[in-house]
Design a protein around this motif. Structure first.
Motif, mmCIF file in Angstrom:
data_model
loop_
_atom_site.group_PDB
_atom_site.id
_atom_site.type_symbol
_atom_site.label_atom_id
_atom_site.label_comp_id
_atom_site.label_asym_id
_atom_site.label_seq_id
_atom_site.Cartn_x
_atom_site.Cartn_y
_atom_site.Cartn_z
ATOM 1 N N ASP A 106 0.822 -1.214 0.000
ATOM 2 C CA ASP A 106 0.000 0.000 0.000
ATOM 3 C C ASP A 106 0.856 1.264 0.000
ATOM 4 O O ASP A 106 0.470 2.273 -0.589
ATOM 5 N N LYS A 107 2.022 1.217 0.631
ATOM 6 C CA LYS A 107 2.934 2.365 0.603
ATOM 7 C C LYS A 107 3.429 2.595 -0.824
ATOM 8 O O LYS A 107 3.501 3.742 -1.284
ATOM 9 N N GLN A 108 3.747 1.525 -1.541
ATOM 10 C CA GLN A 108 4.184 1.658 -2.932
ATOM 11 C C GLN A 108 3.070 2.226 -3.803
ATOM 12 O O GLN A 108 3.315 3.093 -4.647
ATOM 13 N N LYS A 109 1.841 1.778 -3.599
ATOM 14 C CA LYS A 109 0.709 2.323 -4.344
ATOM 15 C C LYS A 109 0.549 3.812 -4.068
ATOM 16 O O LYS A 109 0.327 4.603 -4.993
ATOM 17 N N GLN A 110 0.678 4.207 -2.797
ATOM 18 C CA GLN A 110 0.555 5.620 -2.416
ATOM 19 C C GLN A 110 1.631 6.444 -3.090
ATOM 20 O O GLN A 110 1.365 7.539 -3.598
ATOM 21 N N GLU A 111 2.852 5.953 -3.099
ATOM 22 C CA GLU A 111 3.956 6.706 -3.705
ATOM 23 C C GLU A 111 3.800 6.829 -5.217
ATOM 24 O O GLU A 111 4.162 7.837 -5.801
ATOM 25 N N ARG A 112 3.256 5.804 -5.861
ATOM 26 C CA ARG A 112 3.040 5.867 -7.315
ATOM 27 C C ARG A 112 1.985 6.915 -7.671
ATOM 28 O O ARG A 112 2.055 7.545 -8.703
ATOM 29 N N ARG A 113 0.971 7.049 -6.791
ATOM 30 C CA ARG A 113 -0.102 8.017 -7.046
ATOM 31 C C ARG A 113 0.354 9.448 -6.893
ATOM 32 O O ARG A 113 -0.195 10.359 -7.499
ATOM 33 N N GLY A 114 1.339 9.655 -6.030
ATOM 34 C CA GLY A 114 1.592 11.042 -5.896
ATOM 35 C C GLY A 114 2.738 11.565 -5.250
ATOM 36 O O GLY A 114 3.060 12.608 -5.100
#
Length: 160
Positions: free
Chosen positions: A152-160
């Protein structure tokens, strides 16, 4: 995701600010979530995590107080423009903005640290706030303020 501006966080937020664990409410601190294959948290490890977080709260509160004192001095000095050239004024402005940024960062980190302590008290420490799965004991020991699993941290970083 934009950075969140924080208000005065010298007092701990209300206990209701802790998100409920998904299906693990009421977990004893010694039974904190771990990933499959990891050793469970020992009481000593929980105490060590708590001591580290509490020490960080104390350090950050002192850092914020020192920063506010330095900012107060910089604000007083900003009016002393007689006889100073524009470079002096610019340097003072940059120094003041830098000190303000450091104070804001310390406040945000303090808020995260207090949130981690609340999660530890609530038994939700080590659970991802997005998916509810265990974050992982090793990750929590390396970064005690973590609130998201690696995925989920990787997903968050990819989003923004």
């Amino acid at each position: 995701m934009a950075a969140k501006k924080t208000a005065d966080v010298t007092t701990a937020p209300a206990a209701s600010a802790v998100p409920p664990a998904r299906g693990v409410a009421g977990t004893a601190p010694e039974e904190l979530a771990v990933r499959p294959g990891e050793e469970p948290w020992s009481p000593e490890e929980v105490a060590e995590a708590r001591a580290e977080l509490e020490g960080e709260v104390t350090r950050l509160q002192a850092e914020i107080a020192a920063s506010e004192e330095a900012l107060s001095g910089l604000m007083r000095d900003s009016g002393d423009g007689a006889g100073h050239d524009e470079a002096d004024t610019g340097t003072k402005n940059i120094t003041r903005e830098h000190e303000m940024a450091l104070a804001a960062n310390a406040r945000a980190t303090l808020e995260q640290t207090q949130h981690a302590l609340q999660r530890l008290d609530a038994g939700t420490y080590g659970l991802c706030e997005v998916c509810g799965k265990p974050i992982g004991k090793a990750r929590m020991q390396a970064f005690p303020r973590a609130t998201l699993c690696v995925e989920d941290k990787q997903k968050q970083e990819r989003r923004g």
